[in-house]
Motif scaffolding. Structure first.
Motif, mmCIF file in Angstrom:
data_model
loop_
_atom_site.group_PDB
_atom_site.id
_atom_site.type_symbol
_atom_site.label_atom_id
_atom_site.label_comp_id
_atom_site.label_asym_id
_atom_site.label_seq_id
_atom_site.Cartn_x
_atom_site.Cartn_y
_atom_site.Cartn_z
ATOM 1 N N UNK A 1 3.329 7.681 -12.296
ATOM 2 C CA UNK A 1 3.166 6.375 -11.418
ATOM 3 C C UNK A 1 2.308 6.530 -10.134
ATOM 4 N N UNK A 2 1.615 5.572 -9.584
ATOM 5 C CA UNK A 2 0.846 5.875 -8.562
ATOM 6 C C UNK A 2 1.655 6.510 -7.341
ATOM 7 N N UNK A 3 2.853 6.120 -7.227
ATOM 8 C CA UNK A 3 3.460 6.794 -5.632
ATOM 9 C C UNK A 3 3.629 8.166 -5.838
ATOM 10 N N UNK B 1 0.317 9.242 -4.832
ATOM 11 C CA UNK B 1 -0.103 8.925 -3.565
ATOM 12 C C UNK B 1 0.537 10.124 -2.592
ATOM 13 N N UNK C 1 -1.336 13.109 -2.973
ATOM 14 C CA UNK C 1 -2.708 13.307 -1.929
ATOM 15 C C UNK C 1 -2.438 13.199 -0.384
ATOM 16 N N UNK C 2 -1.284 12.985 -0.104
ATOM 17 C CA UNK C 2 -0.810 12.935 1.384
ATOM 18 C C UNK C 2 -0.526 14.668 1.672
ATOM 19 N N UNK C 3 0.061 15.397 0.662
ATOM 20 C CA UNK C 3 0.301 16.808 0.787
ATOM 21 C C UNK C 3 1.540 17.002 0.628
ATOM 22 N N UNK D 1 9.949 17.603 -2.332
ATOM 23 C CA UNK D 1 9.982 16.243 -1.672
ATOM 24 C C UNK D 1 9.727 15.155 -2.832
ATOM 25 N N UNK E 1 11.157 11.454 -4.073
ATOM 26 C CA UNK E 1 10.404 10.333 -4.598
ATOM 27 C C UNK E 1 10.964 10.067 -6.233
ATOM 28 N N UNK F 1 -8.042 10.319 2.219
ATOM 29 C CA UNK F 1 -6.670 9.814 1.588
ATOM 30 C C UNK F 1 -7.339 8.610 0.574
ATOM 31 N N UNK F 2 -6.479 8.104 0.070
ATOM 32 C CA UNK F 2 -6.507 7.342 -1.303
ATOM 33 C C UNK F 2 -5.880 5.717 -1.176
ATOM 34 N N UNK G 1 -5.071 3.023 -4.102
ATOM 35 C CA UNK G 1 -5.127 2.797 -5.618
ATOM 36 C C UNK G 1 -5.435 1.471 -6.022
ATOM 37 N N UNK H 1 1.899 2.113 -6.708
ATOM 38 C CA UNK H 1 1.378 3.068 -5.792
ATOM 39 C C UNK H 1 2.515 3.208 -4.496
ATOM 40 N N UNK H 2 3.525 2.319 -4.771
ATOM 41 C CA UNK H 2 4.770 2.257 -3.724
ATOM 42 C C UNK H 2 5.883 2.713 -4.308
ATOM 43 N N UNK I 1 8.174 5.092 2.910
ATOM 44 C CA UNK I 1 6.604 5.498 2.206
ATOM 45 C C UNK I 1 5.575 5.667 3.500
ATOM 46 N N UNK J 1 6.125 9.060 5.322
ATOM 47 C CA UNK J 1 6.006 10.425 4.718
ATOM 48 C C UNK J 1 4.784 10.994 5.305
ATOM 49 N N UNK J 2 3.634 10.328 5.379
ATOM 50 C CA UNK J 2 2.369 10.739 5.815
ATOM 51 C C UNK J 2 2.472 11.420 6.995
ATOM 52 N N UNK K 1 4.717 14.701 6.942
ATOM 53 C CA UNK K 1 4.169 15.819 6.307
ATOM 54 C C UNK K 1 2.882 16.565 7.470
ATOM 55 N N UNK L 1 -1.672 -3.870 1.397
ATOM 56 C CA UNK L 1 -2.156 -3.625 2.685
ATOM 57 C C UNK L 1 -1.232 -2.454 3.135
ATOM 58 N N UNK M 1 -0.862 3.268 4.791
ATOM 59 C CA UNK M 1 -0.407 4.699 4.373
ATOM 60 C C UNK M 1 -1.751 5.567 4.451
#
Lengths: 277, 272, 292
Positions: free
Chosen positions: A169-171, A174, A177-179, A184, A189, B86-87, B89, B95-96, B105, B108-109, B112, B153, B158
């Motif tokens: 899944x995309x999440x 994601x 990619x955020x690191x 976690x 997730x 960053x990405x 998708x 993606x969420x 969500x 998180x960024x 981190x 959006x 994110x």
């Protein structure tokens, strides 16, 4: 959560499940207050009233040493539920963690952990439990250990399969990619997305754990006398069928009610939580 | 002349080994300048996603190097490298995380990368949501309560959350309805200007690219066959594959018909 | 004039759920004449796909669905048919092409056997050899050259484009009067999609098949259809010959939709609202040429 409960109560079958399970749980919790003869859970002997058919005040009759069957069944429920909760409380975290790690990390981890799981799954549960109990002492603690040892792999399998799907899944991408850390991603997730399936399985399994624990006691390998246990009560009474029918029928029915109730709720939860995703 | 923010030098990627080896990307070299929108256009199997994944550090290149602000990126990315690139998708719903709130969500960024003091982060999340045109109290909602466009959006917010410099947009609007697509593309354009972002826009949709990219790289079967300014590439495509690609796009106006048929005519000449 | 192949009159659809009754189609009317290619264009959630499902008789069996209005197929009211008769229509007089060709074909059967099954629906006694022969000739019409290899293959052994052509050939194998195409080719690459549409158009022209084409892609619709219906939130907002609608869209929603499509000739991203009260304006009709 509220919605889930509302749907559970709206459907007649799952409502029956809720009623049966509540009955079992309340009996176990309040056995001290409900039971007419609380002292009968232990080694009490009353040769005046032994082996009596159901009659007031012994509504389920008495056993061969004169103990009230109704009181003993209430206390037996307590043991069964404790057994179920303890087994799941140990087996689920272990099984779930292994499944998550194997499913997310993949590669060598996946290979090693899933083969280990396969080994446990390939042994018939009752046989495995019997061999563990045979080597160790047949005590309640060992009974729990035995049942736990054969229960976690099912959770590993379940969670592993879900994780393999969620990983794509995309999440998850994601978060990578955020690191975010692996811990976690695995526990914050992916794990929440496994929870509905885990809860459903746990509900179904409460019934099965009670059933398998009763089977072990039936074989003389579980809870030891004088502690009341549904399985051993059925086993003891079976020798006196059909004359002293109450010795087996009532504990048997008690097992049926508990297992049936948990299964009804579990099936309903599977539909509700599955549909939510 | 300033140095490019992102540079790919002879980057290649081979999946598998021996006879089964797939050369997904072959000796790809291009540079992306700060603040531009470079589009990578191609069909499935063109290698455009492979290149995007290598830029993002999802897997390392088999050969060549990728440089960020002049420094070569290592095979396993450090946190600061992740922060910079960053990405967004294609599929906004996937993606969420359906079991976490929008706010979680986005946070998180921030968590981190240690952006803002802990107490400020809730406000930062609200600010990000407002920046992408959503109310701040959406932070409490779950993704299921949002439309596809709103989810997208959030995904954009994110990507901005860790103050990234480069955003890889992987088909960011192809799952959206046309009207929603227009709004999201507008937002992206606007954010690129206000935040001085650099976009790498991966897509198959030439109509979108025509209106948003400054330069276009056309990919076919793991190779980059053409790279040029958007205007030039549409006015006079050098490669026959580019012509084929443009003339296959379904269009809605007569002017576009004319452009297509002029390119298709050129195509017939070159094949003769 | 003969009866239209498909005639939908004031069709309404609602669903009963936990939260109450929700109407998704508020009375739509459309007709497809023999040999005509009609497109139903709309965004996601507009009701275009459920319309197709009703025509195929797939929603009638859902207990939560409430359907009102009339759907006539070759003059016959679909409501007057029972479940078995509706089932018999599908695949014979009426067939369908789906969005993703590879997953619509059964992965465990060879293409040839799937053709045999399809052809048996019209002619239960057709032999395997005869079916394969017929399949090869239809495949040739969609420019599949090595029919023998394709018929012996499993779907996953073929490319997406080839599977899409197989689907088209299969859908037309029984010479249906009506073909329903739900977003065909959306999952394919642009160049393959263009080619697929071209082949499909040629094939339905040759066989004089009526087509109801469901799509969200205005460009694709413009290339394929003779007539278009624009659907928005369960209502038809504009209808007419394709050229007339594209050259002079009248309804505010259609105009917004057209303006929102990025142009291959450039011009930037237009500034258009996702929503507007004007989108609720009444139906705009462009008269059909050569009628009335």
């Amino acid at each position: 959560m509220k919605r889930t409960l509302a749907i559970l109560l709206a459907n007649p079958l799952s409502l029956l499940g809720v009623v049966l399970v509540s009955l079992v749980v309340l009996s176990a919790l309040f056995a001290d207050f409900i039971a007419p003869f609380p002292e009968h859970r232990g080694a009490v002997v009353d040769f005046v009233n032994f082996n009596k058919a159901p009659e007031w005040p012994y509504i389920f009759g008495t056993d061969l040493v004169g103990r009230d069957m109704f009181s003993r069944i209430l206390y037996a429920y307590r043991i069964s539920l404790i057994l179920g909760v303890v087994v799941l409380a140990i087996a689920v975290p272990i099984g779930v963690t292994i499944g998550l790690v194997a499913g997310y990390l993949g590669g060598r981890w996946e290979y090693a952990l899933m083969r280990l799981t396969d080994v446990f799954l390939s042994v018939p549960p009752l046989v495995l439990a019997m061999s563990i109990m045979g080597v160790l002492q047949p005590t309640l603690a060992n009974g729990m250990l035995a049942v736990t040892a054969m229960w976690w792999p099912w959770y590993t399998r379940l969670v592993y399969n879900i994780t393999r799907g969620e990983k794509e899944e995309g999440y998850v991408l994601a978060a990578e990619v955020i690191g975010a850390s692996r811990a976690h991603i695995i526990f914050r997730e992916i794990l929440p997305n496994c929870v509905p399936a885990i809860i459903t399985k746990m509900t179904l399994d409460m019934g099965f754990v009670i059933l398998i624990a009763s089977s072990l006691s039936f074989l003389g390998l579980g809870v030891q006398p004088p502690t009341p246990d549904l399985g051993s009560m059925v086993a003891d009474g079976a020798k006196y069928l059909p004359d002293s029918w109450w010795l087996t029928i009532f504990p048997g029915l008690a097992i049926l009610v508990a297992v049936f109730g948990f299964n009804l709720i579990g099936d309903a939860l599977r539909d509700i939580l599955g549909a939510e995703q | 002349m300033t140095a490019p923010i992102l540079e790919l030098a002879a980057v290649s990627k081979i999946f598998g080994t021996g006879a089964d080896a797939v050369r997904a990307a072959q000796s790809i070299s291009f540079a992306v300048n700060k603040g531009e929108c470079l589009a990578i256009v191609g069909e499935s199997g063109s290698g455009k996603s492979t290149v995007a994944n290598m830029i993002l550090g999802i897997y390392p290149p088999s050969g060549g190097e990728i440089r960020l602000n002049g420094t070569t990126l290592p095979a396993s990315r450090k946190l600061e490298h992740r922060r910079a690139i960053q990405l967004v998708q294609q599929n906004p719903l996937s993606s969420l995380n359906p079991r976490r709130s929008i706010g979680a969500s986005l946070r998180l960024a921030l968590d981190v990368h240690g952006i803002g003091a802990r107490k400020e982060r809730a406000d930062l999340v609200g600010g990000l949501l407002e920046e992408v045109g959503l109310p701040a109290d959406f932070a409490r909602r779950s993704p299921a309560a949002l439309s596809g466009g709103q989810c997208q959006r959030v995904a954009i917010a994110r990507a901005l959350a860790c103050q990234s410099e480069i955003v890889v947009l992987d088909e960011p609007t192809s799952a959206l309805d046309v009207l929603v697509q227009a709004r999201v593309l507008k937002l992206l354009n606007q954010l690129r200007e206000t935040r001085n972002l650099t976009f790498v826009f991966i897509t198959h949709d030439l109509s979108v690219v025509r209106n948003i990219a400054s330069r276009i790289a056309v990919f076919e079967k793991g190779r980059m066959v053409e790279l040029g300014q958007t205007e030039d590439l549409f006015a006079n495509p050098a490669h026959s594959y580019t012509r084929r690609l443009i003339s296959a796009v379904p269009v809605v106006t007569r002017e576009e018909d004319a452009l297509r048929s002029s390119l298709a005519a050129g195509l017939e000449e070159t094949t003769k | 004039m003969s009866a239209p192949t498909l005639d939908i009159e004031n069709l309404k659809l609602g669903f009963k759920g936990y939260t109450g009754y929700t109407e998704v189609l508020h009375g739509i009317s459309l007709s497809v004449n023999p040999g005509e290619r009609v497109a139903l264009v709309g965004e996601s959630g507009s009701g275009k796909s459920v319309t197709a499902r009703i025509v195929l008789g797939l929603l009638q069996e859902l207990r939560a669905a409430r359907i009102e209005g009339r759907v006539r197929f070759e003059g016959q009211d679909l409501d007057s048919l029972n479940r078995r008769e509706r089932h018999a229509l599908r695949g014979k007089a009426m067939s369908m092409i789906f969005q993703d060709p590879t997953s619509s074909l059964n992965p465990v059967f060879r293409i040839g056997d799937q053709f045999h099954d399809v052809l048996r629906r019209a002619d239960p006694r057709i032999t395997r050899d005869a079916a394969l022969g017929r399949a090869a000739s239809i495949l040739a019409e969609v420019s599949v050259r090595d029919a023998v290899r394709v018929l012996n293959a499993f779907p996953f052994q073929l490319s997406g484009g080839l599977n899409q052509r197989v689907m088209i050939a299969m859908a037309l194998a029984n010479e249906p009067a009506l073909l329903i195409a739900d977003e065909p080719g959306t999952a394919l690459d642009v160049t393959v999609q263009a080619q697929t549409l071209h082949l499909m158009r040629k094939l339905v022209e040759d066989h004089h098949t009526a087509v109801l084409f469901i799509s969200h892609n205005l460009g694709v619709v413009r290339e394929f259809a003779d007539q278009i219906y624009v659907i928005y939130k369960g209502r038809i907002v504009e209808q007419g010959p394709t050229e007339a609608v594209f050259d002079g869209p009248r309804h505010p929603y259609t105009r917004a939709l057209m303006a929102a499509v990025p142009r291959l000739t450039g011009g930037g991203i237009p500034d258009i609202d996702e929503n507007s009260p004007d989108f609720g304006a009444p139906l705009e009709t462009h008269e059909r040429e050569g009628r009335q």
